[in-house]
Design a protein around this motif. Structure first.
Motif, PDB file in Angstrom:
ATOM      1  N   UNK A  78       4.423   5.070  -5.780  1.00 52.55           N
ATOM      2  CA  UNK A  78       4.600   4.896  -7.224  1.00 52.55           C
ATOM      3  C   UNK A  78       3.634   5.774  -8.013  1.00 52.55           C
ATOM      4  N   UNK A  79       2.395   5.841  -7.570  1.00 44.90           N
ATOM      5  CA  UNK A  79       1.422   6.704  -8.258  1.00 44.90           C
ATOM      6  C   UNK A  79       1.857   8.165  -8.173  1.00 44.90           C
ATOM      7  N   UNK A  80       2.381   8.559  -6.995  1.00 50.52           N
ATOM      8  CA  UNK A  80       2.861   9.937  -6.847  1.00 50.52           C
ATOM      9  C   UNK A  80       4.028  10.214  -7.786  1.00 50.52           C
ATOM     10  N   UNK A  81       4.964   9.245  -7.876  1.00 48.18           N
ATOM     11  CA  UNK A  81       6.114   9.430  -8.759  1.00 48.18           C
ATOM     12  C   UNK A  81       5.696   9.503 -10.226  1.00 48.18           C
ATOM     13  N   UNK A  82       4.750   8.650 -10.618  1.00 51.71           N
ATOM     14  CA  UNK A  82       4.285   8.681 -12.004  1.00 51.71           C
ATOM     15  C   UNK A  82       3.603  10.012 -12.309  1.00 51.71           C
ATOM     16  N   UNK A  83       2.823  10.506 -11.347  1.00 51.77           N
ATOM     17  CA  UNK A  83       2.173  11.806 -11.549  1.00 51.77           C
ATOM     18  C   UNK A  83       3.207  12.916 -11.699  1.00 51.77           C
ATOM     19  N   UNK A  84       4.243  12.893 -10.864  1.00 49.39           N
ATOM     20  CA  UNK A  84       5.293  13.903 -10.964  1.00 49.39           C
ATOM     21  C   UNK A  84       6.040  13.806 -12.294  1.00 49.39           C
ATOM     22  N   UNK A  85       6.335  12.563 -12.720  1.00 47.85           N
ATOM     23  CA  UNK A  85       7.045  12.379 -13.989  1.00 47.85           C
ATOM     24  C   UNK A  85       6.215  12.911 -15.149  1.00 47.85           C
ATOM     25  N   UNK A  86       4.929  12.607 -15.148  1.00 50.12           N
ATOM     26  CA  UNK A  86       4.063  13.086 -16.230  1.00 50.12           C
ATOM     27  C   UNK A  86       3.947  14.609 -16.215  1.00 50.12           C
ATOM     28  N   UNK A  87       3.879  15.182 -15.005  1.00 53.35           N
ATOM     29  CA  UNK A  87       3.831  16.650 -14.921  1.00 53.35           C
ATOM     30  C   UNK A  87       5.117  17.272 -15.441  1.00 53.35           C
ATOM     31  N   UNK A  88       6.257  16.656 -15.073  1.00 55.61           N
ATOM     32  CA  UNK A  88       7.533  17.170 -15.567  1.00 55.61           C
ATOM     33  C   UNK A  88       7.643  17.018 -17.087  1.00 55.61           C
ATOM     34  N   UNK A  89       7.130  15.913 -17.604  1.00 59.58           N
ATOM     35  CA  UNK A  89       7.151  15.729 -19.057  1.00 59.58           C
ATOM     36  C   UNK A  89       6.290  16.781 -19.749  1.00 59.58           C
ATOM     37  N   UNK A  90       5.110  17.050 -19.162  1.00 58.18           N
ATOM     38  CA  UNK A  90       4.253  18.080 -19.757  1.00 58.18           C
ATOM     39  C   UNK A  90       4.945  19.446 -19.713  1.00 58.18           C
ATOM     40  N   UNK A  91       5.585  19.757 -18.568  1.00 55.49           N
ATOM     41  CA  UNK A  91       6.295  21.038 -18.471  1.00 55.49           C
ATOM     42  C   UNK A  91       7.461  21.091 -19.450  1.00 55.49           C
ATOM     43  N   UNK A  92       8.188  19.974 -19.572  1.00 56.95           N
ATOM     44  CA  UNK A  92       9.317  19.950 -20.514  1.00 56.95           C
ATOM     45  C   UNK A  92       8.837  20.126 -21.949  1.00 56.95           C
ATOM     46  N   UNK A  93       7.685  19.535 -22.285  1.00 57.69           N
ATOM     47  CA  UNK A  93       7.139  19.724 -23.638  1.00 57.69           C
ATOM     48  C   UNK A  93       6.786  21.191 -23.880  1.00 57.69           C
ATOM     49  N   UNK A  94       6.220  21.812 -22.851  1.00 58.91           N
ATOM     50  CA  UNK A  94       5.898  23.237 -22.986  1.00 58.91           C
ATOM     51  C   UNK A  94       7.162  24.063 -23.161  1.00 58.91           C
ATOM     52  N   UNK A  95       8.196  23.715 -22.372  1.00 59.66           N
ATOM     53  CA  UNK A  95       9.464  24.450 -22.476  1.00 59.66           C
ATOM     54  C   UNK A  95      10.093  24.246 -23.853  1.00 59.66           C
ATOM     55  N   UNK A 135       0.835  -1.201   0.000  1.00 56.61           N
ATOM     56  CA  UNK A 135       0.000   0.000   0.000  1.00 56.61           C
ATOM     57  C   UNK A 135       0.873   1.255   0.000  1.00 56.61           C
ATOM     58  N   UNK A 136       1.942   1.224   0.809  1.00 56.97           N
ATOM     59  CA  UNK A 136       2.866   2.364   0.833  1.00 56.97           C
ATOM     60  C   UNK A 136       3.575   2.511  -0.514  1.00 56.97           C
ATOM     61  N   UNK A 137       4.060   1.391  -1.056  1.00 54.74           N
ATOM     62  CA  UNK A 137       4.750   1.438  -2.345  1.00 54.74           C
ATOM     63  C   UNK A 137       3.830   1.902  -3.470  1.00 54.74           C
ATOM     64  N   UNK A 138       2.581   1.421  -3.432  1.00 52.37           N
ATOM     65  CA  UNK A 138       1.629   1.800  -4.477  1.00 52.37           C
ATOM     66  C   UNK A 138       1.344   3.300  -4.434  1.00 52.37           C
ATOM     67  N   UNK A 139       1.149   3.837  -3.246  1.00 51.54           N
ATOM     68  CA  UNK A 139       0.904   5.268  -3.105  1.00 51.54           C
ATOM     69  C   UNK A 139       2.096   6.077  -3.612  1.00 51.54           C
TER      70      UNK A 139
END
Length: 263
Positions: A127-144, A121-125
């Motif tokens: 991992x989802x947070x990390x994936x969300x951060x990675x996707x946000x960073x990818x979106x920001x990098x695409x904008x940049x 449960x801790x790992x799943x929480x």
């Protein structure tokens, strides 16, 4: 297995499945869909109940651990009694030892199930947070990246405009030099025109003065002005006017005006 531990086991299977699904290299669209689902309001409500269930699993883990420790102590005490060779101790039956071993096995099983459920449960929480951060960073990098591409395009346009502006400046300088040359030429022409005008006015004044003098001489000698202006001679006559011409010099020759040819 009791119902609470069965629910915990199913929850553990579900967590393992989700972790495996997130660990597989899925396309970004699928990951975005999963992250969007995890950030939806419905999922947040379900996550509230999931956290309550995890807390309940934590209570089951503590209970299972306490039972495991108790059964372990009891089993160790039983083994100590079995190893003691004094006659006042009754031998431990095989059935009692089997029951204790089964209790210890069930307690350890429950501890493993609840413990791995909490860990996943801790790992799943996380991992989802990390994936969300990675996707946000990818979106920001695409904008940049897009902004950098637009900036490069604008910079190229500015460089082109600067080149065109420089060419226009060179052309304007050439036109300005030509205009300055024309202005200098116009100044020279104007100066020449002023000189010509001054000479014309001087000649006009001299001519007017000569006309006045000729009129005065004609009046003094009683001669027609046209005869004097015609050269100071009448038809077939060679008479000169010393008062006008100064001897045998004609008035027009003296004044610089050419004499009128006789027909």
């Amino acid at each position: 297995m009791s119902i609470p531990y069965q629910i915990t086991f199913y929850l553990l299977i579900a967590e393992i499945s989700v972790l495996l699904l997130l660990s597989v290299p899925l396309p970004n669209t699928v990951r975005k869909f999963i992250v969007n689902v995890t950030t939806s309001n419905l999922f947040q409500q379900g996550l509230f109940w999931f956290r309550i269930g995890v807390a309940f699993v934590g209570i089951l883990f503590a209970d299972s651990y306490i039972r495991m420790m108790g059964v372990g102590k009891e089993f160790s005490h039983l083994k100590d009694h079995s190893a003691d060779g004094h006659h006042h101790h009754q031998p431990v039956s095989a059935e009692t030892e089997a029951n204790l071993k089964s209790k210890l096995f069930y307690a350890q099983r429950n501890v493993y199930i609840t413990g791995f459920t909490l860990l996943l449960a801790i790992l799943l929480n996380r991992m989802v947070s990390l994936i969300s951060e990675v996707l946000n960073y990818e979106a920001k990098s695409n904008v940049v990246v897009k902004q950098a591409a637009n900036n490069n395009k604008q910079l190229s346009e500015l460089v082109d405009n600067a080149s065109k502006t420089e060419a226009e400046i060179i052309k304007l300088r050439a036109d300005l030099a030509a205009a300055e040359k024309m202005s200098a030429d116009a100044a020279v022409i104007k100066k020449q025109a002023d000189n010509n005008n001054a000479q014309y006015m001087e000649l006009a004044d001299r001519y007017a003065a000569l006309e006045k003098r000729a009129a005065r001489v004609a009046e003094e000698h009683g001669i027609a002005l046209d005869e004097i202006l015609g050269g100071g001679k009448s038809a077939g006559s060679k008479t000169s006017y010393p008062g006008i011409a100064g001897g045998d010099i004609d008035l027009r020759r003296r004044s610089g005006v050419p004499a009128k040819k006789e027909e």
